[in-house]
Write an enzyme that holds these catalytic residues in place. Structure first.
Site, PDB file in Angstrom:
ATOM      1  N   ALA A  60      41.216  46.818  37.590  1.00 18.89           N
ATOM      2  CA  ALA A  60      40.419  47.763  38.332  1.00 18.89           C
ATOM      3  C   ALA A  60      41.585  48.192  39.275  1.00 18.89           C
ATOM      4  O   ALA A  60      42.350  47.282  39.736  1.00 18.89           O
ATOM      5  CB  ALA A  60      39.236  47.168  38.973  1.00 18.89           C
ATOM      6  N   GLU A  68      38.974  42.608  30.744  1.00 20.39           N
ATOM      7  CA  GLU A  68      37.565  42.600  30.615  1.00 20.39           C
ATOM      8  C   GLU A  68      37.341  43.644  29.567  1.00 20.39           C
ATOM      9  O   GLU A  68      36.537  43.535  28.651  1.00 20.39           O
ATOM     10  CB  GLU A  68      36.939  42.707  31.731  1.00 20.39           C
ATOM     11  N   GLU A 123      41.956  37.905  39.506  1.00 18.68           N
ATOM     12  CA  GLU A 123      41.256  38.391  40.549  1.00 18.68           C
ATOM     13  C   GLU A 123      41.429  37.318  41.853  1.00 18.68           C
ATOM     14  O   GLU A 123      41.179  37.745  43.016  1.00 18.68           O
ATOM     15  CB  GLU A 123      39.551  38.655  40.232  1.00 18.68           C
ATOM     16  N   GLY A 137      40.012  43.631  35.168  1.00 11.16           N
ATOM     17  CA  GLY A 137      39.309  44.638  34.307  1.00 11.16           C
ATOM     18  C   GLY A 137      40.035  44.977  32.925  1.00 11.16           C
ATOM     19  O   GLY A 137      39.241  45.361  32.266  1.00 11.16           O
TER      20      GLY A 137
HETATM   21  N1  CAA Z   1      45.441  48.682  40.890  1.00 12.05           N
HETATM   22  C1  CAA Z   1      45.927  49.350  41.523  1.00 12.05           C
HETATM   23  N2  CAA Z   1      47.396  49.840  41.465  1.00 12.05           N
HETATM   24  C2  CAA Z   1      47.920  48.854  40.626  1.00 12.05           C
HETATM   25  C3  CAA Z   1      47.573  47.879  39.917  1.00 12.05           C
HETATM   26  C4  CAA Z   1      45.976  47.655  40.309  1.00 12.05           C
HETATM   27  N3  CAA Z   1      45.175  46.850  39.637  1.00 12.05           N
HETATM   28  N4  CAA Z   1      48.216  47.023  39.251  1.00 12.05           N
HETATM   29  C5  CAA Z   1      49.462  47.582  39.390  1.00 12.05           C
HETATM   30  N5  CAA Z   1      49.229  48.921  40.243  1.00 12.05           N
HETATM   31  C6  CAA Z   1      50.405  49.577  40.753  1.00 12.05           C
HETATM   32  C7  CAA Z   1      51.200  49.025  41.986  1.00 12.05           C
HETATM   33  O1  CAA Z   1      50.556  49.021  43.033  1.00 12.05           O
HETATM   34  C8  CAA Z   1      52.533  49.692  41.569  1.00 12.05           C
HETATM   35  O2  CAA Z   1      52.312  50.898  42.346  1.00 12.05           O
HETATM   36  P1  CAA Z   1      53.452  51.674  43.296  1.00 12.05           P
HETATM   37  O3  CAA Z   1      54.592  51.801  42.304  1.00 12.05           O
HETATM   38  O4  CAA Z   1      52.849  52.760  43.963  1.00 12.05           O
HETATM   39  O5  CAA Z   1      53.948  50.519  44.196  1.00 12.05           O
HETATM   40  C9  CAA Z   1      52.485  50.155  40.214  1.00 12.05           C
HETATM   41  O6  CAA Z   1      51.175  49.707  39.668  1.00 12.05           O
HETATM   42  C10 CAA Z   1      53.416  48.936  39.364  1.00 12.05           C
HETATM   43  O7  CAA Z   1      52.938  47.849  39.579  1.00 12.05           O
HETATM   44  P2  CAA Z   1      54.274  46.793  40.292  1.00 12.05           P
HETATM   45  O8  CAA Z   1      55.211  47.370  41.282  1.00 12.05           O
HETATM   46  O9  CAA Z   1      53.345  45.660  40.862  1.00 12.05           O
HETATM   47  O10 CAA Z   1      54.535  46.057  38.878  1.00 12.05           O
HETATM   48  P3  CAA Z   1      55.107  44.847  38.321  1.00 12.05           P
HETATM   49  O11 CAA Z   1      55.879  44.589  37.079  1.00 12.05           O
HETATM   50  O12 CAA Z   1      56.009  44.109  39.613  1.00 12.05           O
HETATM   51  O13 CAA Z   1      54.020  43.578  38.397  1.00 12.05           O
HETATM   52  C11 CAA Z   1      51.627  42.957  37.696  1.00 12.05           C
HETATM   53  C12 CAA Z   1      52.909  43.775  37.529  1.00 12.05           C
HETATM   54  C13 CAA Z   1      52.041  41.612  37.903  1.00 12.05           C
HETATM   55  C14 CAA Z   1      50.729  43.434  36.877  1.00 12.05           C
HETATM   56  C15 CAA Z   1      51.036  43.557  39.229  1.00 12.05           C
HETATM   57  O14 CAA Z   1      51.290  44.950  39.405  1.00 12.05           O
HETATM   58  C16 CAA Z   1      49.756  43.013  39.550  1.00 12.05           C
HETATM   59  O15 CAA Z   1      49.656  41.916  39.824  1.00 12.05           O
HETATM   60  N6  CAA Z   1      48.595  43.859  39.574  1.00 12.05           N
HETATM   61  C17 CAA Z   1      47.355  43.462  39.975  1.00 12.05           C
HETATM   62  C18 CAA Z   1      46.701  42.608  38.781  1.00 12.05           C
HETATM   63  C19 CAA Z   1      45.518  42.240  39.268  1.00 12.05           C
HETATM   64  O16 CAA Z   1      45.318  41.645  40.400  1.00 12.05           O
HETATM   65  N7  CAA Z   1      44.687  42.875  38.517  1.00 12.05           N
HETATM   66  C20 CAA Z   1      43.081  42.648  38.934  1.00 12.05           C
HETATM   67  C21 CAA Z   1      42.300  43.811  39.605  1.00 12.05           C
HETATM   68  S1  CAA Z   1      40.649  43.465  40.186  1.00 12.05           S
HETATM   69  C22 CAA Z   1      39.589  43.809  38.855  1.00 12.05           C
HETATM   70  O17 CAA Z   1      40.095  44.160  37.872  1.00 12.05           O
HETATM   71  C23 CAA Z   1      38.285  43.422  39.168  1.00 12.05           C
HETATM   72  C24 CAA Z   1      37.263  43.324  37.732  1.00 12.05           C
HETATM   73  O18 CAA Z   1      37.071  42.295  37.192  1.00 12.05           O
HETATM   74  C25 CAA Z   1      36.706  44.587  37.253  1.00 12.05           C
END
Ligand code: CAA
Length: 268
Positions: A76, A122, A142, A119
């Protein structure tokens, strides 16, 4: 890209790309590579819209959802939720939208590569089959942002991989490799990076070439097994089995077997 259907007006999509790579297969590519395909509301709305259109289209028999080689989806969109209050979340009905995924009658195949998180994981599990690339990484991170999965990560995932592993994934951000996902039954096959999408499309084409009502009811019966007791599920399966005897395709399939020829399915 436009999606033209006989039933619905053309729709312009921004966060997804819709294609028909081979006969009877619909392909939806999540297309926010700059955000690792984070599932913002607009993307989810477009995805549901495209899925429903394909579901209504008689010439489509199966649907593949994919991202890109680096990310199926990182979950998400955190930026969209960061400042939300409880009331905001309740009013937005963010997860409610996901329930519509369950109403898609045609088989959904997730072609997963790279990050498949939160998500994103999921969404993949909500599909009927997962084909993973060797680089796919599944997880529910999460907990790192102070929440838990909200769209099936504690429910569907637990049913797929069992309690102990689901606990590790949800409570301690354990990530599964493609090999592990295959071993624990989350995915049904793994392919090399340059092959996983072709494999998913080819699997979709094979399923789409089969008796459409049988495929639809098989999917429905299997998905019911997650929600019903064994006795109720068996009874449900039995009814669907009998119902298929009201179809032309049952007559055609059995007649073709007896006549030693290939059946011609009509989806009726
Ligand atoms: N939401 C919004 N933006 C996201 C994102 C997310 N879930 N995941 C990645 N991005 C964005 C980053 O902010 C970044 O944007 P900028 O270039 O503008 O800064 C871009 O995507 C690239 O990401 P990274 O620079 O972080 O890339 P990385 O290779 O260093 O890391 C990653 C990759 C480990 C996947 C890391 O991006 C990360 O941890 N992302 C979040 C994952 C997460 O926590 N997901 C759960 C979301 S909550 C959810 O899903 C609830 C549900 O159950 C419905």
């Amino acid at each position: 890209m436009d999606l033209h259907t006989p039933d619905l007006a053309p729709i312009n999509f921004q966060d997804i790309i819709v294609e028909r790579p081979v006969e009877r297969v619909g392909l939806i590519r999540l297309n926010r590579p700059q955000a690792l395909n984070a599932l913002r509301s607009q993307l989810m709305e477009e995805l549901i819209n495209a899925l429903q259109s394909f579901d209504h289209e008689a010439t489509i028999g199966a649907i593949v959802i994919t991202g890109n080689d680096k990310a199926f989806s990182a979950g998400a969109d955190i930026t969209e939720m960061a400042n939300a209050t409880l009331t905001d979340m309740l009013n937005r009905g963010m997860i409610e939208r996901w329930r519509q995924l369950r109403n898609i009658r045609k088989p959904l195949i997730a072609a997963v590569s790279g990050h498949c998180l939160g998500g994103g994981c999921e969404l993949a599990i909500a599909c009927d089959i997962i084909v993973a690339s060797e680089t796919a990484k599944f997880g529910q991170p999460e907990i790192n942002i102070g929440v838990i999965p909200g769209a099936g990560g504690t429910q569907r995932l637990t049913k797929a991989v069992g309690k102990s592993l689901a606990m590790e994934i949800v409570l301690n951000d354990r990530r599964l490799t493609a090999e592990e996902a295959l071993r624990y039954g989350l995915a049904s096959r793994i392919a090399p990076l340059d092959q996983y999408l072709t494999d998913a499309i080819s699997l979709a084409a094979q399923i789409a070439a089969r008796a459409p009502l049988g495929v639809q009811m098989g999917k429905e019966a299997i998905n019911k097994s997650f929600e019903m007791s064994l006795a109720d599920g068996m009874s449900y399966e039995e009814k669907l089995f009998y119902i298929l005897f009201a179809s032309e395709d049952q007559k055609e399939g059995m007649r073709a077997f007896v006549e030693k020829r290939k059946p011609v399915w009509r989806g009726q």
